[in-house]
Design a protein around this motif. Sequence first.
Motif, mmCIF file in Angstrom:
data_model
loop_
_atom_site.group_PDB
_atom_site.id
_atom_site.type_symbol
_atom_site.label_atom_id
_atom_site.label_comp_id
_atom_site.label_asym_id
_atom_site.label_seq_id
_atom_site.Cartn_x
_atom_site.Cartn_y
_atom_site.Cartn_z
ATOM 1 N N LEU A 19 37.604 -8.305 -15.446
ATOM 2 C CA LEU A 19 36.242 -8.421 -15.980
ATOM 3 C C LEU A 19 35.215 -7.937 -14.951
ATOM 4 C CD1 LEU A 19 36.273 -11.990 -17.610
ATOM 5 C CD2 LEU A 19 36.292 -9.799 -18.798
ATOM 6 N N SER A 20 34.219 -7.232 -15.438
ATOM 7 C CA SER A 20 33.145 -6.848 -14.529
ATOM 8 C C SER A 20 32.320 -8.088 -14.195
ATOM 9 C CB SER A 20 32.235 -5.809 -15.193
ATOM 10 O OG SER A 20 31.515 -6.441 -16.225
ATOM 11 N N GLU A 21 31.506 -7.972 -13.151
ATOM 12 C CA GLU A 21 30.729 -9.143 -12.745
ATOM 13 C C GLU A 21 29.777 -9.598 -13.857
ATOM 14 O OE1 GLU A 21 27.920 -9.629 -9.174
ATOM 15 O OE2 GLU A 21 29.937 -9.266 -8.383
ATOM 16 N N SER A 22 29.192 -8.636 -14.557
ATOM 17 C CA SER A 22 28.221 -9.018 -15.581
ATOM 18 C C SER A 22 28.919 -9.714 -16.755
ATOM 19 C CB SER A 22 27.448 -7.799 -16.078
ATOM 20 O OG SER A 22 28.322 -6.914 -16.734
ATOM 21 N N CYS A 49 30.347 -14.823 -19.626
ATOM 22 C CA CYS A 49 31.430 -15.685 -20.122
ATOM 23 C C CYS A 49 32.002 -16.513 -18.978
ATOM 24 C CB CYS A 49 32.521 -14.835 -20.774
ATOM 25 S SG CYS A 49 31.955 -14.074 -22.285
ATOM 26 N N PRO A 50 31.352 -17.631 -18.651
ATOM 27 C CA PRO A 50 31.734 -18.395 -17.457
ATOM 28 C C PRO A 50 32.952 -19.294 -17.648
ATOM 29 C CG PRO A 50 29.826 -19.377 -18.493
ATOM 30 C CD PRO A 50 30.212 -18.228 -19.359
ATOM 31 N N VAL A 51 33.686 -19.152 -18.744
ATOM 32 C CA VAL A 51 34.837 -20.016 -19.011
ATOM 33 C C VAL A 51 36.070 -19.124 -19.149
ATOM 34 C CG1 VAL A 51 35.834 -21.649 -20.650
ATOM 35 C CG2 VAL A 51 33.393 -21.718 -20.174
ATOM 36 N N ARG A 73 27.487 -17.922 -31.369
ATOM 37 C CA ARG A 73 26.827 -17.027 -30.417
ATOM 38 C C ARG A 73 27.348 -17.226 -28.984
ATOM 39 N NH1 ARG A 73 21.107 -20.292 -30.877
ATOM 40 N NH2 ARG A 73 21.865 -22.071 -29.713
ATOM 41 N N VAL A 74 28.203 -18.230 -28.761
ATOM 42 C CA VAL A 74 28.748 -18.486 -27.420
ATOM 43 C C VAL A 74 30.028 -17.659 -27.241
ATOM 44 C CG1 VAL A 74 29.694 -20.250 -25.879
ATOM 45 C CG2 VAL A 74 27.763 -20.805 -27.379
ATOM 46 N N CYS A 75 30.009 -16.738 -26.282
ATOM 47 C CA CYS A 75 31.114 -15.770 -26.196
ATOM 48 C C CYS A 75 32.435 -16.417 -25.792
ATOM 49 C CB CYS A 75 30.743 -14.644 -25.246
ATOM 50 S SG CYS A 75 30.653 -15.215 -23.543
ATOM 51 N N TRP A 76 32.411 -17.553 -25.086
ATOM 52 C CA TRP A 76 33.657 -18.155 -24.608
ATOM 53 C C TRP A 76 34.266 -19.134 -25.600
ATOM 54 C CZ3 TRP A 76 32.398 -23.310 -23.966
ATOM 55 C CH2 TRP A 76 31.058 -23.598 -23.651
ATOM 56 N N LYS A 79 28.421 -27.522 -19.781
ATOM 57 C CA LYS A 79 28.551 -28.729 -18.956
ATOM 58 C C LYS A 79 29.660 -29.641 -19.468
ATOM 59 C CE LYS A 79 23.937 -29.722 -17.310
ATOM 60 N NZ LYS A 79 22.743 -30.522 -17.566
ATOM 61 N N ILE A 80 29.655 -29.921 -20.774
ATOM 62 C CA ILE A 80 30.664 -30.870 -21.275
ATOM 63 C C ILE A 80 32.056 -30.235 -21.288
ATOM 64 C CG2 ILE A 80 29.034 -32.287 -22.641
ATOM 65 C CD1 ILE A 80 30.711 -31.027 -25.048
ATOM 66 N N THR A 81 32.108 -28.926 -21.490
ATOM 67 C CA THR A 81 33.408 -28.239 -21.505
ATOM 68 C C THR A 81 34.046 -28.270 -20.116
ATOM 69 O OG1 THR A 81 32.693 -26.813 -23.318
ATOM 70 C CG2 THR A 81 34.548 -26.041 -21.996
ATOM 71 N N LEU A 82 33.269 -27.970 -19.096
ATOM 72 C CA LEU A 82 33.813 -27.968 -17.730
ATOM 73 C C LEU A 82 34.157 -29.391 -17.285
ATOM 74 C CD1 LEU A 82 31.519 -25.280 -16.028
ATOM 75 C CD2 LEU A 82 33.829 -24.970 -16.976
ATOM 76 N N ALA A 83 33.341 -30.364 -17.679
ATOM 77 C CA ALA A 83 33.634 -31.762 -17.320
ATOM 78 C C ALA A 83 34.930 -32.219 -17.984
ATOM 79 C CB ALA A 83 32.478 -32.673 -17.726
#
Length: 252
Positions: A1-4, A9-11, A54-57, A137-141
Amino acid sequence: LSESTQERCPVNFPVAVVLPAAGSGERTGLSTPKQFCRILGRPLISYTIHAFERVCWIDNIVVVVAKESHDMMADILHKYNHTKVKIVEGGPTRHRSIFNGLLAFSEPGVGPKLQKPKVVIIHDAVRPFLEEDFLLKITLAAKEQGASGAVRPLVSTVVAATTGGCLDYSLERAKYRASETPQAFIYDIIYQAYQQCSEAEFQFGTECLDLALQHCGTRAQLIEGPPTLWKVTHKQDLASAEAVIKESLSQS
Ligand code: CTP
Ligand code: MG
């Protein structure tokens, strides 16, 4: 994945959503279940679905509806182009409906075949105002702890009543929270908790985080959510939801 792409998509693990929407909305006093009531011409549930789509992950969304609402739900998915969504049949209580939704990821041949997620988000279909950063937040927790959920400070003090309708005792307000949704779980944990549920829990229980704690010993992280997580419960809440949507449209 590229940085952008990574930033967007932080997950990096599979996440799915179950939206219980099989209730009849008795407290609204309306004949149409509130999730299908129209706000500015569009069914309430379509706003909630959009907030997740609309959430890509987020990979898959399961909506759980009563059998008699199946065709109406299918029409809504088609009309508003909700392509990430599958329909599952609900049950007589919210817990039953949620478990049916979870089964769609586990049992081949039962409902749609979907990839089993690492984390599943459970969210009432009648809470349309969700931000991606809170979902994150809740997903990572949940990935860290096993379970997590949104809470809000209580606005009223909770009292217990005697059978005669008199005050029995009151709770210290600052110690308690209102449990809202979204909630998130390691999929295997909440699935196992439901498998171990008693009939009484299915019938009278109202708290998924508690099931994870009681049956799997999973500590649930409580995270204070924004005030916009409120649930459409009474008829006037539909007018409030319309006002919020109008305001956000005027700002965009
Ligand atoms: N729900 C469900 N299956 C049920 C009961 C409830 O999927 N058998 C869902 C509702 O559709 C709603 C969410 O659980 O999205 C929260 O429940 P609630 O606000 O209590 O909705 P209703 O049960 O429909 O409303 P009421 O209690 O006023 O009848
Ligand atoms: Mg209900």
